[in-house]
Design an enzyme around this catalytic site. Structure first.
Site, PDB file in Angstrom:
ATOM      1  N   CYS A   1      29.168  46.534   4.297  1.00 22.68           N
ATOM      2  CA  CYS A   1      29.935  47.923   4.712  1.00 22.68           C
ATOM      3  C   CYS A   1      31.276  47.600   4.408  1.00 22.68           C
ATOM      4  CB  CYS A   1      29.449  48.178   6.056  1.00 22.68           C
ATOM      5  SG  CYS A   1      30.151  46.866   7.545  1.00 22.68           S
TER       6      CYS A   1
ATOM      7  N   CYS B   1      26.832  49.389  10.048  1.00 19.90           N
ATOM      8  CA  CYS B   1      26.405  48.555   9.227  1.00 19.90           C
ATOM      9  C   CYS B   1      24.958  48.398   8.990  1.00 19.90           C
ATOM     10  CB  CYS B   1      27.079  47.047   9.252  1.00 19.90           C
ATOM     11  SG  CYS B   1      26.578  45.802   8.239  1.00 19.90           S
TER      12      CYS B   1
ATOM     13  N   LYS C   1       1.902   4.861   1.549  1.00 22.38           N
ATOM     14  CA  LYS C   1       2.026   5.288   2.919  1.00 22.38           C
ATOM     15  C   LYS C   1       1.667   6.637   2.876  1.00 22.38           C
ATOM     16  CE  LYS C   1       4.602   5.338   7.271  1.00 22.38           C
ATOM     17  NZ  LYS C   1       4.407   6.650   7.367  1.00 22.38           N
TER      18      LYS C   1
ATOM     19  N   LYS D   1      10.280   3.522   3.840  1.00 26.92           N
ATOM     20  CA  LYS D   1      10.082   4.894   3.520  1.00 26.92           C
ATOM     21  C   LYS D   1      11.032   5.487   2.310  1.00 26.92           C
ATOM     22  CE  LYS D   1       9.469   7.363   7.162  1.00 26.92           C
ATOM     23  NZ  LYS D   1       8.700   8.450   7.849  1.00 26.92           N
TER      24      LYS D   1
ATOM     25  N   CYS E   1      32.700  42.439   5.437  1.00 25.32           N
ATOM     26  CA  CYS E   1      31.044  42.422   5.043  1.00 25.32           C
ATOM     27  C   CYS E   1      30.531  42.997   3.707  1.00 25.32           C
ATOM     28  CB  CYS E   1      30.581  43.355   6.138  1.00 25.32           C
ATOM     29  SG  CYS E   1      28.874  43.698   6.357  1.00 25.32           S
TER      30      CYS E   1
ATOM     31  N   GLU F   1       0.634  -1.163  -0.039  1.00 26.83           N
ATOM     32  CA  GLU F   1      -0.058   0.043  -0.075  1.00 26.83           C
ATOM     33  C   GLU F   1       0.873   1.241   0.008  1.00 26.83           C
ATOM     34  OE1 GLU F   1      -2.434   0.084   3.515  1.00 26.83           O
ATOM     35  OE2 GLU F   1      -3.163  -1.846   3.306  1.00 26.83           O
TER      36      GLU F   1
HETATM   37  S1  IVH Z   1      -1.210   0.971   8.856  1.00 29.24           S
HETATM   38  C1  IVH Z   1      -0.933  -0.769  13.132  1.00 29.24           C
HETATM   39  N1  IVH Z   1      -1.291   1.998   6.465  1.00 29.24           N
HETATM   40  O1  IVH Z   1       1.778   5.699   9.221  1.00 29.24           O
HETATM   41  C2  IVH Z   1      -0.669  -0.227  11.692  1.00 29.24           C
HETATM   42  N2  IVH Z   1      -0.581   3.141   8.029  1.00 29.24           N
HETATM   43  O2  IVH Z   1       4.081   5.167  10.567  1.00 29.24           O
HETATM   44  C3  IVH Z   1      -1.575   0.924  11.353  1.00 29.24           C
HETATM   45  N3  IVH Z   1       0.093   5.390   7.405  1.00 29.24           N
HETATM   46  O3  IVH Z   1       0.273   5.713  12.375  1.00 29.24           O
HETATM   47  C4  IVH Z   1      -0.981   1.747  10.374  1.00 29.24           C
HETATM   48  N4  IVH Z   1      -0.391   5.309   5.344  1.00 29.24           N
HETATM   49  O4  IVH Z   1      -0.738   7.201  10.585  1.00 29.24           O
HETATM   50  C5  IVH Z   1      -1.015   2.040   7.605  1.00 29.24           C
HETATM   51  N5  IVH Z   1      -1.285   2.457   4.048  1.00 29.24           N
HETATM   52  C6  IVH Z   1      -0.958   2.885   5.376  1.00 29.24           C
HETATM   53  C7  IVH Z   1      -0.590   4.145   5.800  1.00 29.24           C
HETATM   54  C8  IVH Z   1      -0.322   4.252   7.293  1.00 29.24           C
HETATM   55  C9  IVH Z   1      -0.099   6.056   6.432  1.00 29.24           C
HETATM   56  C10 IVH Z   1       0.376   6.084   8.715  1.00 29.24           C
HETATM   57  C11 IVH Z   1      -0.235   5.810   9.932  1.00 29.24           C
HETATM   58  C12 IVH Z   1       0.491   5.453  10.862  1.00 29.24           C
HETATM   59  C13 IVH Z   1       1.890   5.614  10.349  1.00 29.24           C
HETATM   60  C14 IVH Z   1       3.167   4.746  10.916  1.00 29.24           C
END
Ligand code: IVH
Length: 667
Positions: free
Chosen positions: A408, A429, A114, A311, A405, A112
């Site tokens: 000045c 200055c 993030k 990340k 500077c 998914e």
């Molecule tokens: S799952 C227990 N899925 O990332 C797991 N989190 O660093 C619950 N976040 O607190 C989170 N996209 O605010 C999940 N596709 C995604 C996400 C996601 C963003 C955020 C969320 C979480 C944080 C963790």
């Protein structure tokens, strides 16, 4: 049911559907005008049939400016966070580990996006939203239902469907780039500080105590987690499909993944595609699909063992350095700024980047005309993070810091142990002079309305104001000879000058621009020393006995007042009627109830502003600190406390107190 009731119900249903078509599916089926007409009709009907009021009616999406503070709510199920990594190798490890502990049972993963926003947990009962709560510390969060209701893509009432009677859904509230840019434009116009990134903007907006304002900010939300008792699904993927059916916005960047190869493809594909998305993302999440397997793997104290976040590295761009400008600030500090060949980075064109100081330039080993990497780690101000040496011209010279500077021409000095080169021509200055005048009139100092950067520039250029004391010699006649200052503005300035004579002593000290004496130090000194006469004749030895005042500050103060020019200015300010001693009221408010306590204050408060609380902490002997460390005695948390701070406080076992508890302490 009478006819009107039936029409109200019908209109609500229709408008919910149109909101869904527009905000979730991106596929409106009526014009904005038609939508507005229907909404207005519903508003009228609801007005005449108050007994039909429904807090979840589409008419309630506009919010109200009467939002009270947020109630803290205990999460029914803890809100965990995710284990993070920046390396694909660690994602491989994660797959191997989970495979191993599931002993050869084949596992499926869901990949998914993030989303980079702020997490939210929303509870629905019988298809109606009942509560929306922020993550908070994972155990308790703020009930922000009033604000969440204004986000058009989040369903208030679910359309018919196979949803359970009661469930919780979690997702990310985000501020799309377009809304973020519009908001920052407005802030720029109002001369308010810009928001660093859409994440902060979303989190801040969600905690705003004015849901009518929230309603205008263009927030959006993506959902990625369904929770509840006896859910009729066996896998996470099925749940996501169900959420989509029920009207929630679920990202298209979701895929079932069976092996490492597919993980890599997913990373490659979405690593690029994400740049086209209208919201900020900071990585990908991989989750074990099967619920039984998830349960088997369980959680650590902080995060589930069945998921990992990969990340993205901050986005970088390579561009050529055209030149470096050196700028002189109010205290004479020289800041090098890189002028770059314009380059597109995360959707904006970057032309300038700060190089901070000489040491940083040395560390980076930047040469003239070098190709440099600029990075924007989700923040607005880009930084140079490296040089592409292979592209360096053979004869290019290492970048030299100026030795005089740039304004000045005075020879610069660099004090031992300090990173900054400084122009010592404090009184001759120009940017140092005008910078100090600007500081003096600023909001947290003497707060003289009507004088801004431009006016200071004009007053200095015509020779009317050459130092801060000259401000008190201004008259209507003098002001109106300056181009562009009319009678009205002149009067406003004069009123501001008059009002500044009531500004308390501690702010007078701060307004003087004594090196190393900021807002907090000024307050400390004001209370400890009591009046200006004493301060002007104080010794270093006496000063260092004051809590928090070390040698550097003490010497800075003593040498400031040893200078005849400063003595004269202060004498003139005194003659003008400025507050030269701590007021009896301020003294009376003091206690030592918080003596020796280091307190981090964070969030939005109901009874007093954050600045007022900071003042109270100091007046009662406590110390304000901005970052949480082992030395922090407690965190004073308001409604808008950042999750990172809360997490940190918890991990260090630091006590968190709320507004009422704090006020009790001072009773
Ligand atoms: S799952 C227990 N899925 O990332 C797991 N989190 O660093 C619950 N976040 O607190 C989170 N996209 O605010 C999940 N596709 C995604 C996400 C996601 C963003 C955020 C969320 C979480 C944080 C963790």
């Amino acid at each position: 049911m009478d006819l009107f009731e039936a029409e109200i119900i019908q209109l609500r249903k229709e408008l919910n559907q149109h909101n869904y078509n527009y905000y979730v599916l991106n596929n409106p089926t009526i014009s904005d005008k038609e939508f507005d007409e229907k909404l207005r009709r519903l508003q009228e009907l609801e007005e005449d049939h108050k007994e039909m009021f429904d807090p979840l009616s589409p008419t309630q999406r506009v919010g109200s400016d009467l939002t009270q503070g947020f109630k803290q709510v205990v999460h029914q199920r803890q809100m965990l966070s995710l284990g993070n990594t920046y390396s694909l190798a660690e994602v491989e490890d994660f797959l191997r580990r989970t495979n191993a502990s599931l002993e050869g049972n084949s596992i499926q993963i869901v990949g998914e996006m993030k989303f980079d926003g702020t997490s939210i947990s929303i509870t629905y009962e019988h298809g109606r939203m009942v509560r929306a709560v922020t993550r908070g510390d994972g155990t308790r969060g703020d009930d922000v239902t009033v604000n969440v209701k204004t986000i058009r893509s989040i369903p208030l009432e679910l359309q018919e469907g196979d949803y359970p009677d009661s469930f919780e859904v979690r997702g990310e509230i985000v501020m799309p780039w377009a809304s973020f840019d519009a908001l920052n434009k407005e802030r720029e116009f109002n001369e308010e500080p810009l928001l660093a990134n859409p994440r902060n903007a979303a989190a801040g907006t969600l905690k705003t105590l004015n849901s009518a304002e929230v309603s205008k900010r263009g927030l959006d939300a993506y959902f990625y987690y369904l929770l509840g008792e006896n859910l009729p699904f066996k896998t996470h993927y099925e749940s996501l499909q169900a959420l989509r059916r029920w009207g929630f916005k679920v990202s298209d960047a979701v895929a079932v993944i069976n092996n490492l190869e597919e993980v890599k493809n997913f990373v490659d594909y979405w690593g690029e595609e994400r740049k086209k998305l209208e919201v900020a993302t900071d990585g990908l999440v991989f989750k074990v699909n099967d619920y039984a397997q998830q349960r088997f793997l369980g959680n650590t104290a902080k995060s589930p063992r069945w998921a990992i976040a990969y990340k993205f590295q901050a986005e970088r761009a390579l561009t050529q350095l055209k030149s470096v400008s050196f700028e002189t600030g109010r205290m004479g500090v020289i800041t090098p700024v890189a002028n770059l060949e314009p380059v597109l980075l995360s959707g904006t064109i970057v032309k300038r980047a700060s190089l901070h100081n000489e040491d940083i330039i040395r560390q980076l080993d930047i040469h003239e005309n070098d190709f440099v990497y600029v990075e924007k780690g989700g923040e607005i101000i880009p930084k140079i993070v490296g040089v592409e040496i292979e592209k360096r011209e053979a004869d290019s010279m290492a970048l030299q810091f100026v030795d005089t500077c740039p304004v000045c021409g005075t020879k610069l000095v660099r004090n031992e142990g300090e990173a900054a080169w400084v122009c010592p021509n404090t009184y001759g200055c120009k940017p140092q002079i005008t910078g100090k005048i600007e500081h003096f009139v600023g909001r947290k100092m003497m707060n003289i309305d009507g004088i801004g950067e431009e006016t200071v520039e004009q007053l200095y250029t015509v020779g009317l104001v050459k130092n801060i004391a000259d401000i008190y010699d201004l008259t209507n006649d003098k002001l109106t000879i300056v181009g562009r200052i009319g009678d009205l503005t002149a009067n406003k300035i004069l009123r501001g000058i008059k009002a500044s004579k009531d500004v308390p002593f501690e702010r007078v000290i701060y307004s003087l621009s004594i090196p190393n004496v900021g807002e907090t130090v000024s307050k400390k000194i004001a209370f400890a020393v009591g009046n200006m006469d004493k301060l002007m004749s104080i010794t270093v030895d006496e000063l260092v006995t004051i809590d928090e005042i070390g040698n550097v500050i003490a010497e800075s103060i003593v040498s400031f007042f040893a200078d005849e020019r400063n003595k004269e200015i202060v004498a003139r300010l005194k003659a003008a009627g400025l507050q030269m001693a701590i007021s009896a009221d301020a003294m009376a408010a003091k206690s030592d109830k918080l003596k020796g306590k280091t307190i981090v204050i964070s969030g939005v408060f109901e009874h007093h502003s954050r600045d007022e609380y900071k003042k109270m902490i100091e007046e009662n002997g406590g110390k304000n600190s901005s970052s949480i460390s082992k030395k922090t005695d407690f965190v004073f948390a308001g409604a808008n406390m950042g999750p990172a701070k809360l997490e940190k406080a918890q991990s260090l076992g630091i006590q968190i107190i709320n507004e009422d508890e704090f006020l009790k302490m001072l009773e």
